[in-house]
Design an enzyme around this catalytic site. Structure first.
Site, PDB file in Angstrom:
ATOM      1  N   LYS A 101      35.956  99.295 -25.942  1.00  0.00           N
ATOM      2  CA  LYS A 101      36.331  99.208 -24.822  1.00  0.00           C
ATOM      3  C   LYS A 101      37.120 100.281 -24.011  1.00  0.00           C
ATOM      4  O   LYS A 101      37.932 100.805 -24.293  1.00  0.00           O
ATOM      5  CB  LYS A 101      37.585  97.707 -24.583  1.00  0.00           C
ATOM      6  CG  LYS A 101      38.241  97.274 -23.392  1.00  0.00           C
ATOM      7  CD  LYS A 101      37.512  96.065 -23.404  1.00  0.00           C
ATOM      8  CE  LYS A 101      37.614  95.964 -22.279  1.00  0.00           C
ATOM      9  NZ  LYS A 101      36.766  96.462 -20.778  1.00  0.00           N
ATOM     10  N   GLN A 118      42.329 106.199 -24.819  1.00  0.00           N
ATOM     11  CA  GLN A 118      42.188 104.656 -24.920  1.00  0.00           C
ATOM     12  C   GLN A 118      42.245 103.720 -26.458  1.00  0.00           C
ATOM     13  O   GLN A 118      42.920 102.341 -26.063  1.00  0.00           O
ATOM     14  CB  GLN A 118      40.843 103.877 -24.541  1.00  0.00           C
ATOM     15  CG  GLN A 118      40.231 102.848 -23.874  1.00  0.00           C
ATOM     16  CD  GLN A 118      40.616 103.168 -22.700  1.00  0.00           C
ATOM     17  OE1 GLN A 118      40.522 103.707 -21.406  1.00  0.00           O
ATOM     18  NE2 GLN A 118      41.502 101.596 -22.470  1.00  0.00           N
ATOM     19  N   LYS A 133      46.183 103.251 -27.026  1.00  0.00           N
ATOM     20  CA  LYS A 133      46.397 102.185 -26.027  1.00  0.00           C
ATOM     21  C   LYS A 133      45.805 101.227 -25.872  1.00  0.00           C
ATOM     22  O   LYS A 133      46.896  99.925 -25.671  1.00  0.00           O
ATOM     23  CB  LYS A 133      45.566 102.660 -24.286  1.00  0.00           C
ATOM     24  CG  LYS A 133      46.158 102.082 -23.270  1.00  0.00           C
ATOM     25  CD  LYS A 133      45.168 101.932 -22.057  1.00  0.00           C
ATOM     26  CE  LYS A 133      45.322 103.135 -21.545  1.00  0.00           C
ATOM     27  NZ  LYS A 133      44.723 103.821 -19.982  1.00  0.00           N
ATOM     28  N   LYS A 163      34.877 105.353 -23.629  1.00  0.00           N
ATOM     29  CA  LYS A 163      34.649 105.101 -22.497  1.00  0.00           C
ATOM     30  C   LYS A 163      33.548 106.279 -21.977  1.00  0.00           C
ATOM     31  O   LYS A 163      32.829 106.530 -22.691  1.00  0.00           O
ATOM     32  CB  LYS A 163      36.194 106.524 -22.099  1.00  0.00           C
ATOM     33  CG  LYS A 163      35.981 106.694 -19.877  1.00  0.00           C
ATOM     34  CD  LYS A 163      37.377 105.545 -20.214  1.00  0.00           C
ATOM     35  CE  LYS A 163      37.891 105.789 -18.857  1.00  0.00           C
ATOM     36  NZ  LYS A 163      39.120 105.178 -18.272  1.00  0.00           N
ATOM     37  N   GLY A 168      35.799  99.269 -14.656  1.00  0.00           N
ATOM     38  CA  GLY A 168      36.150 100.299 -13.355  1.00  0.00           C
ATOM     39  C   GLY A 168      37.246 101.162 -14.440  1.00  0.00           C
ATOM     40  O   GLY A 168      37.685 101.067 -15.270  1.00  0.00           O
ATOM     41  N   ASP A 169      37.237 102.187 -13.532  1.00  0.00           N
ATOM     42  CA  ASP A 169      38.513 102.926 -13.946  1.00  0.00           C
ATOM     43  C   ASP A 169      37.676 104.535 -12.452  1.00  0.00           C
ATOM     44  O   ASP A 169      37.743 103.856 -11.277  1.00  0.00           O
ATOM     45  CB  ASP A 169      37.768 104.499 -14.824  1.00  0.00           C
ATOM     46  CG  ASP A 169      39.137 105.640 -15.306  1.00  0.00           C
ATOM     47  OD1 ASP A 169      39.698 104.643 -15.708  1.00  0.00           O
ATOM     48  OD2 ASP A 169      39.168 106.540 -15.028  1.00  0.00           O
ATOM     49  N   THR A 224      46.975  96.999 -13.194  1.00  0.00           N
ATOM     50  CA  THR A 224      47.025  98.093 -13.919  1.00  0.00           C
ATOM     51  C   THR A 224      48.764  98.748 -12.825  1.00  0.00           C
ATOM     52  O   THR A 224      49.600  99.116 -13.844  1.00  0.00           O
ATOM     53  CB  THR A 224      45.734  99.657 -14.117  1.00  0.00           C
ATOM     54  OG1 THR A 224      44.700  98.082 -14.550  1.00  0.00           O
ATOM     55  CG2 THR A 224      46.913 100.272 -14.517  1.00  0.00           C
ATOM     56  N   ASN A 280      43.206 101.897  -6.763  1.00  0.00           N
ATOM     57  CA  ASN A 280      43.715 100.834  -7.191  1.00  0.00           C
ATOM     58  C   ASN A 280      44.554 100.700  -7.959  1.00  0.00           C
ATOM     59  O   ASN A 280      45.455  99.757  -7.514  1.00  0.00           O
ATOM     60  CB  ASN A 280      42.151  99.889  -8.563  1.00  0.00           C
ATOM     61  CG  ASN A 280      42.501  99.024  -9.164  1.00  0.00           C
ATOM     62  OD1 ASN A 280      42.768  99.061 -10.149  1.00  0.00           O
ATOM     63  ND2 ASN A 280      42.282  97.938  -8.619  1.00  0.00           N
ATOM     64  N   SER A 303      41.696  92.862 -18.893  1.00  0.00           N
ATOM     65  CA  SER A 303      40.333  93.076 -19.488  1.00  0.00           C
ATOM     66  C   SER A 303      40.426  92.335 -20.154  1.00  0.00           C
ATOM     67  O   SER A 303      39.160  91.658 -20.941  1.00  0.00           O
ATOM     68  CB  SER A 303      39.739  93.962 -19.951  1.00  0.00           C
ATOM     69  OG  SER A 303      39.423  95.159 -18.420  1.00  0.00           O
TER      70      SER A 303
HETATM   71  P1  NDP Z   1      40.265 104.994  -7.610  1.00  0.00           P
HETATM   72  O1  NDP Z   1      39.358 105.239  -7.829  1.00  0.00           O
HETATM   73  O2  NDP Z   1      40.685 103.177  -7.182  1.00  0.00           O
HETATM   74  O3  NDP Z   1      41.657 105.870  -7.376  1.00  0.00           O
HETATM   75  C1  NDP Z   1      41.338 106.917  -7.560  1.00  0.00           C
HETATM   76  C2  NDP Z   1      42.627 107.260  -6.306  1.00  0.00           C
HETATM   77  O4  NDP Z   1      42.783 109.058  -6.631  1.00  0.00           O
HETATM   78  C3  NDP Z   1      42.281 107.655  -5.153  1.00  0.00           C
HETATM   79  O5  NDP Z   1      43.382 107.873  -4.376  1.00  0.00           O
HETATM   80  C4  NDP Z   1      41.463 109.543  -5.217  1.00  0.00           C
HETATM   81  O6  NDP Z   1      41.470 109.942  -4.223  1.00  0.00           O
HETATM   82  C5  NDP Z   1      42.603 109.993  -6.274  1.00  0.00           C
HETATM   83  N1  NDP Z   1      41.776 111.599  -7.282  1.00  0.00           N
HETATM   84  C6  NDP Z   1      40.578 111.175  -7.923  1.00  0.00           C
HETATM   85  N2  NDP Z   1      40.905 112.272  -8.225  1.00  0.00           N
HETATM   86  C7  NDP Z   1      41.056 113.368  -8.055  1.00  0.00           C
HETATM   87  C8  NDP Z   1      41.684 114.455  -8.276  1.00  0.00           C
HETATM   88  N3  NDP Z   1      40.387 115.337  -8.601  1.00  0.00           N
HETATM   89  N4  NDP Z   1      42.223 115.114  -6.576  1.00  0.00           N
HETATM   90  C9  NDP Z   1      43.415 114.605  -5.953  1.00  0.00           C
HETATM   91  N5  NDP Z   1      42.583 112.528  -6.190  1.00  0.00           N
HETATM   92  C10 NDP Z   1      42.841 112.971  -7.055  1.00  0.00           C
HETATM   93  O7  NDP Z   1      41.033 105.180  -9.503  1.00  0.00           O
HETATM   94  P2  NDP Z   1      41.864 103.953 -10.123  1.00  0.00           P
HETATM   95  O8  NDP Z   1      43.172 103.828  -8.838  1.00  0.00           O
HETATM   96  O9  NDP Z   1      41.422 103.087 -10.347  1.00  0.00           O
HETATM   97  O10 NDP Z   1      41.997 105.351 -11.201  1.00  0.00           O
HETATM   98  C11 NDP Z   1      43.430 105.725 -10.841  1.00  0.00           C
HETATM   99  C12 NDP Z   1      44.000 106.705 -12.001  1.00  0.00           C
HETATM  100  O11 NDP Z   1      44.654 105.415 -12.746  1.00  0.00           O
HETATM  101  C13 NDP Z   1      42.615 107.538 -13.029  1.00  0.00           C
HETATM  102  O12 NDP Z   1      43.355 107.789 -14.346  1.00  0.00           O
HETATM  103  C14 NDP Z   1      42.191 106.693 -14.232  1.00  0.00           C
HETATM  104  O13 NDP Z   1      42.213 106.605 -15.853  1.00  0.00           O
HETATM  105  C15 NDP Z   1      43.834 105.706 -14.538  1.00  0.00           C
HETATM  106  N6  NDP Z   1      43.465 104.284 -14.876  1.00  0.00           N
HETATM  107  C16 NDP Z   1      42.960 103.088 -14.326  1.00  0.00           C
HETATM  108  C17 NDP Z   1      42.640 101.972 -14.348  1.00  0.00           C
HETATM  109  C18 NDP Z   1      42.070 101.116 -14.254  1.00  0.00           C
HETATM  110  O14 NDP Z   1      42.444  99.403 -14.309  1.00  0.00           O
HETATM  111  N7  NDP Z   1      41.581 101.351 -12.581  1.00  0.00           N
HETATM  112  C19 NDP Z   1      43.371 101.628 -15.896  1.00  0.00           C
HETATM  113  C20 NDP Z   1      44.065 102.323 -15.853  1.00  0.00           C
HETATM  114  C21 NDP Z   1      44.264 103.726 -16.478  1.00  0.00           C
HETATM  115  P3  NDP Z   1      39.568 110.116  -3.489  1.00  0.00           P
HETATM  116  O15 NDP Z   1      39.653 109.439  -3.306  1.00  0.00           O
HETATM  117  O16 NDP Z   1      40.551 111.417  -2.090  1.00  0.00           O
HETATM  118  O17 NDP Z   1      38.781 110.723  -4.127  1.00  0.00           O
HETATM  119  O1  2IT Z   2      42.075 103.470 -18.409  1.00  0.00           O
HETATM  120  C1  2IT Z   2      42.048 102.431 -18.834  1.00  0.00           C
HETATM  121  O2  2IT Z   2      42.624 101.828 -19.579  1.00  0.00           O
HETATM  122  C2  2IT Z   2      41.094 101.772 -17.621  1.00  0.00           C
HETATM  123  N1  2IT Z   2      40.416 101.856 -16.899  1.00  0.00           N
HETATM  124  C3  2IT Z   2      40.883 100.368 -17.844  1.00  0.00           C
HETATM  125  C4  2IT Z   2      39.820  99.784 -19.196  1.00  0.00           C
HETATM  126  C5  2IT Z   2      39.391  98.709 -19.519  1.00  0.00           C
HETATM  127  O3  2IT Z   2      38.796  98.725 -19.942  1.00  0.00           O
HETATM  128  O4  2IT Z   2      40.190  97.744 -18.346  1.00  0.00           O
END
Ligand code: NDP
Ligand code: 2IT
Length: 452
Positions: A94, A115, A118, A130, A169-170, A213, A244, A383
């Site tokens: 997952k 993961q 976690k 992943k 998603g991520d 998250t 997100n 999830s």
């Molecule tokens: P999104 O794609 O929704 O948003 C990512 C954000 O981070 C954007 O603002 C983006 O800016 C910025 N970003 C991405 N890459 C870079 C970079 N190299 N340098 C600077 N800024 C950057 O992703 P999420 O919000 O889903 O994910 C954000 C983090 O949270 C990640 O580390 C992800 O692994 C983690 N995460 C996400 C989960 C989820 O449920 N979605 C769960 C647990 C962890 P820009 O648009 O300019 O690229």
């Molecule tokens: O990093 C993470 O925990 C996620 N991107 C969410 C993974 C999931 O299966 O919901």
């Protein structure tokens, strides 16, 4: 750490680096975990005899494939995609899918490895995986994203399933991408089943998954404060990112009475000295979730806000930092600057946003440091709840999901406290607590299975 432990960590890491050359993110994630686990491994001959750490740092398998798609000009394009099936000892693989030009095998291995721990911490039956692609969704039309997702699923569908591997998603993979991927799976298999999470509410998604998250991260931060008899209420808060995780961290932080001063994207950060309010947050949601614009627009619209091109927010004085963008966005220098400015808590919404030297600096300064494995587990936890609802063919309302999310985050906090207490002053090392807390259940299952 004792000299012997340090020596064993170095020995182990030398071997790991040799076996996995050119994968710095993976090395970093493993080193952090190994520093926490080595003392209990040295204390337990069974773990040594069964090579538990060697096996846990080796993915079960990695699937690599080409994704060919057609752009709007009629040209063919080729990207590379991966699914890292890291460990399914306590449940099916997952974990999310990431679409970003920086995606490579090292990044996906670090994410799959983390993961596993976690998901174990959530208490739900989920293994670790992943995946993703170096496809860059930025600047692509909806149709291009759709054709990419359909082509990717045409290959990926062979390897996933509700009892095998359930992606989500991520970065770069949100509601739009999950919808295209799910639509193509359903078409290929003629099965309507929960093989992805983060689905739309009309077709099997869970209430509260979008917010989970970010909300979970702020719940975890509040648990850390409460453990010290304090609260996030009234604290100045720095957020990075505007995706997100960042958006729903900001939403919950505001609801709990914090003052959020910053957010960012890859072009730079915005500092709003008046703080973000509900109306401004609605603007950010529209800007990022609907129009897919850049953060400087916020500074143009709201007079006193400043846009700082090419910089991150960590030099702004505040009590709380919530890094919610990407890996290694807080360097050692950034950590020192946060500490100098009096930061009390750093809670990781993103995965591995803090460089290892930064983590060490926060722990040394006794900052309340919530590591990603614990602090951002709310997303994958909901999830897991989405999977349960799909399997039972029922759906819970927002209140029910939020109640379960809160309780899971509290449980994770308790596990971290149980395994992370250090010294006489009751300081909790949440890094150690999360690593050991996540490890124990996976290790127990692996030992029970014998040589697999
Ligand atoms: P999104 O794609 O929704 O948003 C990512 C954000 O981070 C954007 O603002 C983006 O800016 C910025 N970003 C991405 N890459 C870079 C970079 N190299 N340098 C600077 N800024 C950057 O992703 P999420 O919000 O889903 O994910 C954000 C983090 O949270 C990640 O580390 C992800 O692994 C983690 N995460 C996400 C989960 C989820 O449920 N979605 C769960 C647990 C962890 P820009 O648009 O300019 O690229
Ligand atoms: O990093 C993470 O925990 C996620 N991107 C969410 C993974 C999931 O299966 O919901």
């Amino acid at each position: 750490m004792s000299e012997r432990t340090q020596h064993e960590v170095d020995q182990f890491m030398n071997g790991l680096v040799k076996r996995n050359p050119g994968e710095p993110e993976f090395h970093q994630a493993v080193r952090e975990v190994t520093e926490s686990l080595m003392p209990i491994i040295l204390d337990n001959p069974e773990y040594q005899k069964t090579q538990i750490l060697e096996r846990m740092t080796e993915p079960d398998r990695i699937i690599i494939f080409r994704v060919t798609w057609e752009d709007d000009e009629g040209c063919f394009r080729a990207n590379r995609a991966w699914r890292v099936q890291f460990n399914n000892s306590i449940g099916p693989y997952k974990g999310g899918l990431r679409f970003h030009p920086d995606v490579n095998q090292s990044v996906l291995k670090f994410l799959g490895f983390e993961q596993t721990f976690k998901n174990s911490l959530t208490g739900l039956p989920m293994g670790g995986g992943k995946g993703g692609s170096n496809f860059n969704p930025k600047g692509k039309s909806d149709h291009e994203v759709m054709r990419f997702c359909q082509s990717m699923m045409t290959e990926l569908h062979r390897f996933i399933g509700e009892d095998t591997d359930i992606p989500a998603g991520d970065i770069g993979v949100g509601a739009r991408e999950i919808s295209y991927l799910f639509g193509q799976y359903k078409r290929l298999k003629n099965r309507f089943t929960g093989i992805l999470t983060g689905k739309g509410l009309a077709f099997g998604g869970s209430c509260g998954r979008r917010e989970a998250t970010g909300y979970g991260c702020v719940y975890f931060c509040e648990s850390m404060f409460q453990h010290r008899g304090e609260s996030i209420e009234g604290k100045r808060c720095l957020v990075s990112g505007s995706g997100n995780v960042a958006i729903y961290s900001i939403e919950k932080a505001l609801e709990m009475g914090a003052k959020v001063l910053t957010f960012s994207d890859s072009s730079g950060f915005v500092f709003d000295p008046d703080g973000i309010d509900e109306e401004k947050l609605a603007f950010i949601k529209d800007l990022k979730e609907v129009r897919r614009g850049r953060v400087n627009e916020y500074a143009e619209k709201f007079g006193r806000a400043e846009f700082h091109a090419g910089q991150n927010p960590w030099s702004v004085p505040a009590e709380v930092a919530l890094p919610c963008a990407t890996q290694n966005e807080i360097s050692e220098e950034d950590a020192q600057s946060l500490i100098k400015n009096g930061v009390q808590s750093v809670c990781e919404g993103a995965n591995m946003p803090t460089a290892l030297e930064g983590v060490h600096a926060f722990l040394k300064a006794k900052v309340l440091f919530g590591p990603a494995k614990a602090a951002n587990a709310g997303g994958v936890a909901v999830s897991g709840l989405e999977q349960s609802q799909n399997a039972l063919r029922i759906s819970w309302d927002h209140e029910e999901v939020d109640r379960r999310l809160k309780s899971i985050m509290r449980e994770i906090h308790s596990k971290c406290v149980e395994h992370g207490r250090e010294g006489d002053d009751q300081f909790v090392n949440y890094v150690k607590g999360a690593n050991i807390g996540g490890f124990l259940k996976v290790a127990e299952a692996m030992l029970a299975y014998g040589a697999v």
